[in-house]
Write an enzyme that holds these catalytic residues in place. Structure first.
Site, PDB file in Angstrom:
ATOM      1  CE  LYS A 137       0.824   1.858   3.376  1.00 10.78           C
ATOM      2  NZ  LYS A 137       2.075   2.294   4.023  1.00 10.78           N
ATOM      3  CE1 TYR A 222      -2.223  -0.231   7.317  1.00  6.99           C
ATOM      4  CE2 TYR A 222      -0.603   1.526   7.192  1.00  6.99           C
ATOM      5  CZ  TYR A 222      -0.941   0.198   7.036  1.00  6.99           C
ATOM      6  OH  TYR A 222      -0.005  -0.698   6.600  1.00  6.99           O
TER       7      TYR A 222
HETATM    8  P1  NAD Z   1      12.416   1.235   2.302  1.00  6.84           P
HETATM    9  O1  NAD Z   1      12.916   2.570   1.902  1.00  6.84           O
HETATM   10  O2  NAD Z   1      12.899   0.677   3.586  1.00  6.84           O
HETATM   11  O3  NAD Z   1      12.717   0.174   1.155  1.00  6.84           O
HETATM   12  C1  NAD Z   1      12.534   0.473  -0.201  1.00  6.84           C
HETATM   13  C2  NAD Z   1      13.341  -0.499  -1.038  1.00  6.84           C
HETATM   14  O4  NAD Z   1      13.206  -0.138  -2.405  1.00  6.84           O
HETATM   15  C3  NAD Z   1      14.833  -0.476  -0.709  1.00  6.84           C
HETATM   16  O5  NAD Z   1      15.322  -1.784  -0.663  1.00  6.84           O
HETATM   17  C4  NAD Z   1      15.433   0.257  -1.892  1.00  6.84           C
HETATM   18  O6  NAD Z   1      16.764  -0.151  -2.162  1.00  6.84           O
HETATM   19  C5  NAD Z   1      14.492  -0.165  -3.011  1.00  6.84           C
HETATM   20  N1  NAD Z   1      14.536   0.749  -4.152  1.00  6.84           N
HETATM   21  C6  NAD Z   1      14.640   0.342  -5.430  1.00  6.84           C
HETATM   22  N2  NAD Z   1      14.674   1.390  -6.246  1.00  6.84           N
HETATM   23  C7  NAD Z   1      14.627   2.481  -5.481  1.00  6.84           C
HETATM   24  C8  NAD Z   1      14.659   3.870  -5.760  1.00  6.84           C
HETATM   25  N3  NAD Z   1      14.737   4.326  -7.018  1.00  6.84           N
HETATM   26  N4  NAD Z   1      14.590   4.730  -4.725  1.00  6.84           N
HETATM   27  C9  NAD Z   1      14.483   4.299  -3.465  1.00  6.84           C
HETATM   28  N5  NAD Z   1      14.465   2.977  -3.132  1.00  6.84           N
HETATM   29  C10 NAD Z   1      14.520   2.071  -4.138  1.00  6.84           C
HETATM   30  O7  NAD Z   1      10.819   1.314   2.289  1.00  6.84           O
HETATM   31  P2  NAD Z   1       9.805   0.333   3.015  1.00  6.84           P
HETATM   32  O8  NAD Z   1       9.474   0.896   4.347  1.00  6.84           O
HETATM   33  O9  NAD Z   1      10.277  -1.051   2.946  1.00  6.84           O
HETATM   34  O10 NAD Z   1       8.501   0.540   2.099  1.00  6.84           O
HETATM   35  C11 NAD Z   1       8.344  -0.119   0.859  1.00  6.84           C
HETATM   36  C12 NAD Z   1       6.852  -0.195   0.527  1.00  6.84           C
HETATM   37  O11 NAD Z   1       6.199  -0.941   1.549  1.00  6.84           O
HETATM   38  C13 NAD Z   1       6.132   1.146   0.476  1.00  6.84           C
HETATM   39  O12 NAD Z   1       5.170   1.155  -0.530  1.00  6.84           O
HETATM   40  C14 NAD Z   1       5.458   1.259   1.841  1.00  6.84           C
HETATM   41  O13 NAD Z   1       4.289   2.054   1.820  1.00  6.84           O
HETATM   42  C15 NAD Z   1       5.129  -0.196   2.114  1.00  6.84           C
HETATM   43  N6  NAD Z   1       5.055  -0.503   3.546  1.00  6.84           N
HETATM   44  C16 NAD Z   1       3.954  -1.149   4.012  1.00  6.84           C
HETATM   45  C17 NAD Z   1       3.844  -1.439   5.348  1.00  6.84           C
HETATM   46  C18 NAD Z   1       2.638  -2.178   5.857  1.00  6.84           C
HETATM   47  O14 NAD Z   1       2.458  -2.255   7.076  1.00  6.84           O
HETATM   48  N7  NAD Z   1       1.823  -2.748   4.980  1.00  6.84           N
HETATM   49  C19 NAD Z   1       4.859  -1.061   6.226  1.00  6.84           C
HETATM   50  C20 NAD Z   1       6.001  -0.428   5.730  1.00  6.84           C
HETATM   51  C21 NAD Z   1       6.078  -0.151   4.368  1.00  6.84           C
END
Ligand code: NAD
Length: 369
Positions: A137, A222
């Site tokens: 999401k 949420y």
């Molecule tokens: P994060 O920044 O920790 O991870 C993002 C990942 O994408 C990294 O591994 C990064 O290397 C990669 N990536 C690839 N190309 C990229 C670019 N051009 N720029 C930046 N990063 C790039 O983020 P996250 O917290 O893991 O979030 C990822 C997704 O998951 C988002 O859509 C977020 O909304 C969702 N999320 C959902 C929940 C939930 O409870 N459902 C919780 C956290 C995150």
């Protein structure tokens, strides 16, 4: 549906119709032993904090799926993950080689865990590679992208789930029931808010092009969900306000705090806050004959709830494992996923996210009918 374990089982049962036979090893359509085939192979795309801290550990607990592959642009992460989770090199991809996943029989489901603006591209490529998809999401940053994702999955005959983990979480299911079955009478007012103090100001969440907006896109979704699932209704109008920035240097591209109000067809109204500067996490419904609430309401748990009659007692589960298991069970059984966790729901939320921004920017009531 590629997975034909039940078919193999039927063939086997048919084959043991009478005489003593050599019992063959049961396999699925790919020739995999049935024991292994009972778990769908999931490939995580993007090994950031959610994949690392939540999804990969949850995939060690799941009954219906397992961590089978990874897609990452960072070789050091590939090395760490393959060792830690015993993932074969043949199941490791980067963003260029990703499309070759089409030939990988170990991967049934691709789970897209990338920054919001990248969801559409990777969901579409995964579907075109013949894989079912789970997308985090918010599903995308525009409604048009959501539609492209839905269309691509439909065309490829693959199913698309969104990471709506709370839809399988027992405390959340209980407040859905209390609200939708009007256990305390019709809902009059909802308070549904989600916010936290964000750290690193250079991360993609603070860049409009990658995140689509600020806290509203990230956790405000949420609060939108909460108001929608306790009423079981779709809002008919929205008003919204942006709070003045208290840290303008930090919040150059996205909002710091936003407030919005939905009106629902039943007459219920909701008031919500989402913020990157203040912590808040609460879902409260005031009804004609009482009230109920979850606080915390949207995090990884344990969630906690009360009603005007006393505490809400429910089992505590791992949200991510429960969600992935439920989705994969339906996929294995060849069932159509329920709308409330698919792209249909994801697109509804993205439409509302966009309407909230429009209402805040114009200062006008936005009609949602
Ligand atoms: P994060 O920044 O920790 O991870 C993002 C990942 O994408 C990294 O591994 C990064 O290397 C990669 N990536 C690839 N190309 C990229 C670019 N051009 N720029 C930046 N990063 C790039 O983020 P996250 O917290 O893991 O979030 C990822 C997704 O998951 C988002 O859509 C977020 O909304 C969702 N999320 C959902 C929940 C939930 O409870 N459902 C919780 C956290 C995150």
């Amino acid at each position: 549906m590629k997975h034909t374990a039940s078919q193999s089982r039927r063939q086997f049962l048919a084959s043991v119709g009478g005489a003593a036979l050599t019992i063959p090893t049961l396999t699925d359509a790919w020739g995999r032993p049935l024991q292994q085939a009972r778990k769908l192979g999931v490939a995580l795309v993007g090994l950031g904090s959610y994949s690392k801290n939540r999804l990969a550990p949850a995939l060690q607990l799941t009954q219906n799926c397992r961590l089978a592959g990874i897609v990452t642009g960072t070789p050091a992460k590939a090395e760490e993950w393959t060792k830690k989770y015993d993932i074969p090199q043949t199941n490791v991809y980067d963003y260029k080689t990703f499309d070759r996943i089409i030939d990988n029989k170990d991967i049934d489901v691709v789970y897209v865990v990338l920054p919001n603006s990248m969801h559409a591209e990777y969901v579409i490529r995964a579907a075109q590679a013949g894989k079912h998809v789970i997308c985090e999401k918010p599903m995308a940053i525009t409604e048009a992208d959501c539609q492209r994702m839905i269309d691509a999955c439909k065309k490829a005959n693959q199913q698309l789930a969104v990471g709506y983990r709370l839809h399988y979480e027992p405390f959340t299911k209980e407040v859905m029931r209390l609200g939708q079955e009007k256990v305390f009478g019709p809902i009059k007012f909802i308070e549904s808010s989600d916010g936290f103090r964000i750290g690193d100001p250079t991360q993609w969440r603070m860049k409009k092009a990658m995140a689509g907006g600020g806290p509203l896109m990230d956790v405000g979704i949420y609060a939108i969900q909460g108001a929608r699932y306790v009423t079981g209704e779709e809002p008919i109008s929205v008003t919204a306000q942006l709070s003045p920035k208290t840290e303008p240097q930090k919040f150059k591209e996205v909002e710091e705090t936003i407030f919005w109000q939905f009106r629902f067809p039943s007459g219920a109204v909701s008031n919500s806050t989402s913020s990157y500067t203040a912590g808040i996490e609460r879902l409260y419904a005031s009804c004609e004959k009482g009230w109920f609430e979850l606080s915390p309401a949207f995090g990884y748990g344990p969630l906690k709830g009360r009603t005007s009659n006393g505490p809400i007692e429910q089992p505590v589960v791992n949200h991510q494992a429960t969600h992935m298991d439920a989705v994969c069970k339906d996929l294995m059984d060849g069932k159509t996923l329920p709308d409330h966790i698919t792209g249909v729901e994801g697109k509804r939320d993205v439409r509302l996210l966009q309407a909230i921004y429009r209402a805040a920017e114009t200062g006008k009531v936005v009609d949602l009918k």
